[in-house]
Design a protein around this motif. Sequence first.
Motif, PDB file in Angstrom:
ATOM      1  N   VAL A 102       0.830  -1.196   0.000  1.00 37.92           N
ATOM      2  CA  VAL A 102       0.000   0.000   0.000  1.00 37.92           C
ATOM      3  C   VAL A 102       0.871   1.254   0.000  1.00 37.92           C
ATOM      4  O   VAL A 102       0.627   2.213  -0.748  1.00 37.92           O
ATOM      5  CB  VAL A 102      -0.949   0.002   1.215  1.00 37.92           C
ATOM      6  CG1 VAL A 102      -1.681   1.334   1.327  1.00 37.92           C
ATOM      7  CG2 VAL A 102      -1.954  -1.130   1.108  1.00 37.92           C
ATOM      8  N   ARG A 106       0.906   3.937  -3.082  1.00 40.06           N
ATOM      9  CA  ARG A 106       0.557   5.333  -2.841  1.00 40.06           C
ATOM     10  C   ARG A 106       1.675   6.256  -3.307  1.00 40.06           C
ATOM     11  O   ARG A 106       1.429   7.285  -3.940  1.00 40.06           O
ATOM     12  CB  ARG A 106       0.271   5.566  -1.360  1.00 40.06           C
ATOM     13  CG  ARG A 106      -0.037   7.037  -1.069  1.00 40.06           C
ATOM     14  CD  ARG A 106      -0.024   7.370   0.396  1.00 40.06           C
ATOM     15  NE  ARG A 106      -0.033   8.814   0.580  1.00 40.06           N
ATOM     16  CZ  ARG A 106       0.165   9.423   1.739  1.00 40.06           C
ATOM     17  NH1 ARG A 106       0.382   8.721   2.828  1.00 40.06           N
ATOM     18  NH2 ARG A 106       0.147  10.745   1.817  1.00 40.06           N
ATOM     19  N   GLU A 110       1.017   9.041  -6.046  1.00 39.40           N
ATOM     20  CA  GLU A 110       0.959  10.424  -5.569  1.00 39.40           C
ATOM     21  C   GLU A 110       2.069  11.289  -6.172  1.00 39.40           C
ATOM     22  O   GLU A 110       1.908  12.502  -6.299  1.00 39.40           O
ATOM     23  CB  GLU A 110       0.999  10.475  -4.040  1.00 39.40           C
ATOM     24  CG  GLU A 110       0.506  11.786  -3.488  1.00 39.40           C
ATOM     25  CD  GLU A 110      -0.216  11.674  -2.162  1.00 39.40           C
ATOM     26  OE1 GLU A 110      -0.811  12.677  -1.752  1.00 39.40           O
ATOM     27  OE2 GLU A 110      -0.194  10.591  -1.540  1.00 39.40           O
ATOM     28  N   HIS A 154      -3.155  16.780   1.086  1.00 44.93           N
ATOM     29  CA  HIS A 154      -3.065  15.808   0.006  1.00 44.93           C
ATOM     30  C   HIS A 154      -4.356  15.766  -0.816  1.00 44.93           C
ATOM     31  O   HIS A 154      -4.315  15.554  -2.042  1.00 44.93           O
ATOM     32  CB  HIS A 154      -2.733  14.428   0.564  1.00 44.93           C
ATOM     33  CG  HIS A 154      -1.345  14.333   1.121  1.00 44.93           C
ATOM     34  ND1 HIS A 154      -0.251  14.062   0.342  1.00 44.93           N
ATOM     35  CD2 HIS A 154      -0.869  14.508   2.386  1.00 44.93           C
ATOM     36  CE1 HIS A 154       0.847  14.053   1.089  1.00 44.93           C
ATOM     37  NE2 HIS A 154       0.493  14.319   2.337  1.00 44.93           N
ATOM     38  N   VAL A 170      -5.622   7.337  -5.107  1.00 47.03           N
ATOM     39  CA  VAL A 170      -4.694   7.766  -4.052  1.00 47.03           C
ATOM     40  C   VAL A 170      -5.440   7.973  -2.745  1.00 47.03           C
ATOM     41  O   VAL A 170      -4.948   7.610  -1.671  1.00 47.03           O
ATOM     42  CB  VAL A 170      -3.957   9.057  -4.461  1.00 47.03           C
ATOM     43  CG1 VAL A 170      -3.159   9.614  -3.290  1.00 47.03           C
ATOM     44  CG2 VAL A 170      -3.018   8.777  -5.624  1.00 47.03           C
ATOM     45  N   GLN A 171      -6.658   8.540  -2.825  1.00 45.10           N
ATOM     46  CA  GLN A 171      -7.431   8.779  -1.613  1.00 45.10           C
ATOM     47  C   GLN A 171      -7.774   7.472  -0.905  1.00 45.10           C
ATOM     48  O   GLN A 171      -7.706   7.377   0.323  1.00 45.10           O
ATOM     49  CB  GLN A 171      -8.716   9.536  -1.949  1.00 45.10           C
ATOM     50  CG  GLN A 171      -9.533   9.981  -0.738  1.00 45.10           C
ATOM     51  CD  GLN A 171      -8.771  10.986   0.097  1.00 45.10           C
ATOM     52  OE1 GLN A 171      -8.126  11.885  -0.409  1.00 45.10           O
ATOM     53  NE2 GLN A 171      -8.832  10.834   1.402  1.00 45.10           N
ATOM     54  N   LEU A 173      -6.014   4.667  -1.025  1.00 43.39           N
ATOM     55  CA  LEU A 173      -4.781   4.165  -0.424  1.00 43.39           C
ATOM     56  C   LEU A 173      -4.430   4.954   0.836  1.00 43.39           C
ATOM     57  O   LEU A 173      -3.952   4.399   1.825  1.00 43.39           O
ATOM     58  CB  LEU A 173      -3.631   4.245  -1.434  1.00 43.39           C
ATOM     59  CG  LEU A 173      -3.755   3.309  -2.641  1.00 43.39           C
ATOM     60  CD1 LEU A 173      -2.694   3.645  -3.685  1.00 43.39           C
ATOM     61  CD2 LEU A 173      -3.635   1.857  -2.218  1.00 43.39           C
ATOM     62  N   ARG A 174      -4.679   6.246   0.794  1.00 41.63           N
ATOM     63  CA  ARG A 174      -4.380   7.079   1.966  1.00 41.63           C
ATOM     64  C   ARG A 174      -5.305   6.720   3.123  1.00 41.63           C
ATOM     65  O   ARG A 174      -4.886   6.695   4.284  1.00 41.63           O
ATOM     66  CB  ARG A 174      -4.514   8.555   1.603  1.00 41.63           C
ATOM     67  CG  ARG A 174      -3.853   9.504   2.597  1.00 41.63           C
ATOM     68  CD  ARG A 174      -4.005  10.954   2.178  1.00 41.63           C
ATOM     69  NE  ARG A 174      -3.441  11.186   0.867  1.00 41.63           N
ATOM     70  CZ  ARG A 174      -4.141  11.609  -0.185  1.00 41.63           C
ATOM     71  NH1 ARG A 174      -5.444  11.810  -0.086  1.00 41.63           N
ATOM     72  NH2 ARG A 174      -3.553  11.818  -1.338  1.00 41.63           N
ATOM     73  N   GLN A 177      -4.127   3.918   5.089  1.00 43.18           N
ATOM     74  CA  GLN A 177      -2.984   4.215   5.952  1.00 43.18           C
ATOM     75  C   GLN A 177      -3.332   5.137   7.111  1.00 43.18           C
ATOM     76  O   GLN A 177      -2.462   5.474   7.907  1.00 43.18           O
ATOM     77  CB  GLN A 177      -1.882   4.900   5.135  1.00 43.18           C
ATOM     78  CG  GLN A 177      -1.222   4.042   4.088  1.00 43.18           C
ATOM     79  CD  GLN A 177      -0.203   4.870   3.317  1.00 43.18           C
ATOM     80  OE1 GLN A 177      -0.387   5.173   2.160  1.00 43.18           O
ATOM     81  NE2 GLN A 177       0.868   5.257   3.974  1.00 43.18           N
ATOM     82  N   LEU A 221       7.086  11.072   1.217  1.00 40.25           N
ATOM     83  CA  LEU A 221       6.490   9.748   1.388  1.00 40.25           C
ATOM     84  C   LEU A 221       7.523   8.704   1.794  1.00 40.25           C
ATOM     85  O   LEU A 221       7.176   7.719   2.457  1.00 40.25           O
ATOM     86  CB  LEU A 221       5.768   9.333   0.105  1.00 40.25           C
ATOM     87  CG  LEU A 221       4.542  10.198  -0.242  1.00 40.25           C
ATOM     88  CD1 LEU A 221       3.894   9.725  -1.524  1.00 40.25           C
ATOM     89  CD2 LEU A 221       3.527  10.224   0.892  1.00 40.25           C
TER      90      LEU A 221
END
Length: 256
Positions: A102, A106, A110, A154, A170-171, A173-174, A177, A221
């Motif tokens: 992940v 990302r 990103e 972000h 991306v959202q 995956l974020r 996390q 990152l």
Amino acid sequence: MARTVTPIVRNTLSGAVFEQLISFIVTDQWKAGDRIPPERDLCVALGIARTSLREALKAMELVGMLDSRVGDGTFVCPRSEFLARPMLWAFTATDHNELKDVLEARALLEEDLVGLAALRASEVEIKRIGDTIERMRILRAEGLSILEQDMAFHLEIGLAAHNSVLSNAVQLLRNMQRQWISLKHLLPNVPDQVIRDHGAIYRAIQNRDGDGARTAMRDHLQNTTRLVEQMVQDQNREKPKRGSTPIKNTGNPTAD
């Protein structure tokens, strides 16, 4: 209720209620922050019993789409929170083997996203990105968490990139996390480093420097990946081995 709804056929009730309620959010009939109509109004409009409605509403709350507040009603959550809860449960229930993938995914996505933002962002969008950093500085000075503004930074970059598919990926995956990002912010000096990293990314976007923005995001990152992987390792070391006798705490715990 001013919205157009279709009565639901009872033989597909359990899934259909959930799907139609979700459609209200997907089509922006219910927007983030809106209080949804009372249960009795929804039951009449949909032609269903309150029990079926409550089951669907509970499911939407579990996946992070709705937030039920006692005495105040039920509200639509921001899209940045969608799937955050089940993803959190998934990661806290496993040995975190998937987390490395992940983090890597990302980072790759990103970097491209911020490169697009540097080229495509309007002046208004660039200002919004900068505003999140200013709010982070204010919160930090007051000793408060900067987590939400970190996430907002972000999110604003994603919007400024003008690529909804990449931004949504991306959202997601974020969100997966989010637990680890929140823990990261509790570490000494990390919030200050986050603000510095964000400042470097913002300046590159402001200067329309796509390569510089990618490099700054990559560095940021990489810092996040290093800290999250260290936290996971620390957590795994602290777990008692299967079949072993837990060690009694004989002194004050030491902060990580």
